[in-house]
Design a protein around this motif. Sequence first.
Motif, PDB file in Angstrom:
ATOM      1  N   ILE A   1       0.854  -1.170   0.000  1.00 45.20           N
ATOM      2  CA  ILE A   1       0.000   0.000   0.000  1.00 45.20           C
ATOM      3  C   ILE A   1       0.895   1.227   0.000  1.00 45.20           C
ATOM      4  N   ALA A   2       0.727   2.090  -0.952  1.00 45.80           N
ATOM      5  CA  ALA A   2       1.575   3.269  -1.053  1.00 45.80           C
ATOM      6  C   ALA A   2       0.725   4.533  -1.145  1.00 45.80           C
ATOM      7  N   ILE A   3       1.320   5.639  -0.746  1.00 46.10           N
ATOM      8  CA  ILE A   3       0.652   6.931  -0.906  1.00 46.10           C
ATOM      9  C   ILE A   3       0.523   7.207  -2.400  1.00 46.10           C
ATOM     10  N   PRO A   4      -0.655   7.603  -2.877  1.00 46.35           N
ATOM     11  CA  PRO A   4      -0.837   7.877  -4.304  1.00 46.35           C
ATOM     12  C   PRO A   4       0.195   8.860  -4.841  1.00 46.35           C
ATOM     13  N   TRP A   5       0.642   8.645  -6.069  1.00 49.49           N
ATOM     14  CA  TRP A   5       1.701   9.460  -6.656  1.00 49.49           C
ATOM     15  C   TRP A   5       1.330  10.933  -6.744  1.00 49.49           C
ATOM     16  N   TYR A   6       0.031  11.218  -6.943  1.00 52.22           N
ATOM     17  CA  TYR A   6      -0.352  12.616  -7.115  1.00 52.22           C
ATOM     18  C   TYR A   6      -0.269  13.402  -5.814  1.00 52.22           C
ATOM     19  N   ILE A   7      -0.334  12.704  -4.664  1.00 51.25           N
ATOM     20  CA  ILE A   7      -0.139  13.378  -3.384  1.00 51.25           C
ATOM     21  C   ILE A   7       1.309  13.839  -3.276  1.00 51.25           C
ATOM     22  N   ILE A   8       2.229  12.941  -3.660  1.00 48.42           N
ATOM     23  CA  ILE A   8       3.655  13.275  -3.640  1.00 48.42           C
ATOM     24  C   ILE A   8       3.934  14.426  -4.604  1.00 48.42           C
ATOM     25  N   GLY A   9       3.366  14.336  -5.820  1.00 45.49           N
ATOM     26  CA  GLY A   9       3.547  15.391  -6.808  1.00 45.49           C
ATOM     27  C   GLY A   9       3.014  16.725  -6.323  1.00 45.49           C
ATOM     28  N   PHE A  10       1.863  16.694  -5.657  1.00 45.64           N
ATOM     29  CA  PHE A  10       1.257  17.917  -5.122  1.00 45.64           C
ATOM     30  C   PHE A  10       2.210  18.604  -4.155  1.00 45.64           C
ATOM     31  N   PHE A  11       2.761  17.857  -3.217  1.00 43.83           N
ATOM     32  CA  PHE A  11       3.629  18.452  -2.201  1.00 43.83           C
ATOM     33  C   PHE A  11       4.965  18.912  -2.781  1.00 43.83           C
ATOM     34  N   ILE A  12       5.472  18.202  -3.784  1.00 39.55           N
ATOM     35  CA  ILE A  12       6.722  18.628  -4.433  1.00 39.55           C
ATOM     36  C   ILE A  12       6.534  19.997  -5.087  1.00 39.55           C
ATOM     37  N   LEU A  13       5.461  20.144  -5.867  1.00 37.49           N
ATOM     38  CA  LEU A  13       5.210  21.428  -6.528  1.00 37.49           C
ATOM     39  C   LEU A  13       4.893  22.523  -5.507  1.00 37.49           C
ATOM     40  N   CYS A  14       4.234  22.135  -4.427  1.00 39.18           N
ATOM     41  CA  CYS A  14       3.914  23.103  -3.372  1.00 39.18           C
ATOM     42  C   CYS A  14       5.196  23.651  -2.748  1.00 39.18           C
ATOM     43  N   PHE A  15       6.147  22.783  -2.466  1.00 30.97           N
ATOM     44  CA  PHE A  15       7.423  23.212  -1.901  1.00 30.97           C
ATOM     45  C   PHE A  15       8.205  24.067  -2.900  1.00 30.97           C
ATOM     46  N   LEU A  16       8.186  23.681  -4.175  1.00 31.30           N
ATOM     47  CA  LEU A  16       8.883  24.455  -5.209  1.00 31.30           C
ATOM     48  C   LEU A  16       8.281  25.856  -5.337  1.00 31.30           C
ATOM     49  N   HIS A  17       6.958  25.925  -5.268  1.00 30.16           N
ATOM     50  CA  HIS A  17       6.289  27.222  -5.353  1.00 30.16           C
ATOM     51  C   HIS A  17       6.608  28.073  -4.139  1.00 30.16           C
ATOM     52  N   SER A  18       6.665  27.447  -2.969  1.00 30.58           N
ATOM     53  CA  SER A  18       6.971  28.175  -1.741  1.00 30.58           C
ATOM     54  C   SER A  18       8.400  28.712  -1.751  1.00 30.58           C
ATOM     55  N   ALA A  19       9.298  27.993  -2.442  1.00 33.75           N
ATOM     56  CA  ALA A  19      10.704  28.417  -2.532  1.00 33.75           C
ATOM     57  C   ALA A  19      10.928  29.382  -3.698  1.00 33.75           C
TER      58      ALA A  19
END
Length: 348
Positions: free
Chosen positions: A262-280
């Motif tokens: 069972i893994a966290i859906p890929w789009y959750i990971i993608g969401f947080f990656i882009l969120c961090f990039l936008h914040s930076a």
Amino acid sequence: MKNIKNLKYIIPGFLICTLLAYIGIFLSKFVPSLGPAPLAIFLGMFAGNTFATSNIFEKGSKFSEGDLLSYSIVLLGGTLSIHTLFTLGFSGIIFIVLQMIFTISITLYIGKKLGFSDHFKLLMASGNAVCGSSAIGATSPIIKAQDRDKGLSITIVNLTGTILMFLLIPVAKCFFNFQTMETSALLGGILQSVGQVIAGGAMINEHVLEMATLFKLVRIIFLVFVVMWMSKYIHNKNLKEEIKDDGSIAIEKEAYGSKSKIAIPWYIIGFFILCFLHSANLIPQNLSSIFKQISGKFEIIALAGIGMRVKFKELISHGPKASIYGLLIGASQIIIALVLIKTLNFIF
């Protein structure tokens, strides 16, 4: 890659979902209070139960409902700041955890009283507590549920969520006067699918849409723990049922969930990656604006796909008992959420 190979099968359904989405956008100009999101769902439900019932639209509507919505969620991350995530706060996490625990408990209790099987009850619990069809899809192989139970639970959960999507708007107005945190918690903590949360939030305002989506995404992260518990639950129950007359236990060689991941859906990971990039500040503002526009269009197309996949014939064929089950769960979720939000209001 798989979707690229199946492109010719995806195109018909995708095109009709896109057409319905843009019709919804056009019609929303005449009813701005309703907005394009619910119109797209209504048009999808109408099309999927009248002139677009052919199997040729199946893969395309599924792609729109699932993959396209996932891309939309990832792009949404590129428009939000990490500061927005922190506004959810510890109290928001506590609310989500308690809401999920109570939803699972009441779903299993009502299901037992109505005489449903353990597998069906667990699928309904995961679908309503976490993220609709996606949670049911993740839970089904773990507990080894039958296709009939999986199909019925998806139908009931999707229909319940669609009804709640419209019902929660007046509830939020009545109890919270559309205050952002409380309304977002209500929508994000109850609605079954991400698409329904986005549609519900869009009918109120942009701030509620963003915060409600965050509440929902945190719920999805907890899918891992929910499915692990359900695997343990069904396995222990099966062991109890296999106790022989002499008191010994017949243990299967392959335990439930032993070979499943069972893994966290890929789009959750993608969401947080882009969120961090936008914040930076690594995503330019003009690019972030483009992400927002594309994400919005993808959302509307996905909602048309969700509507197309609500089949009234399937619902009727399964009888009223399952529908009553879904409605009782939905009503219970509203009561639980209102009590929790009112209780936690001093720290929201």
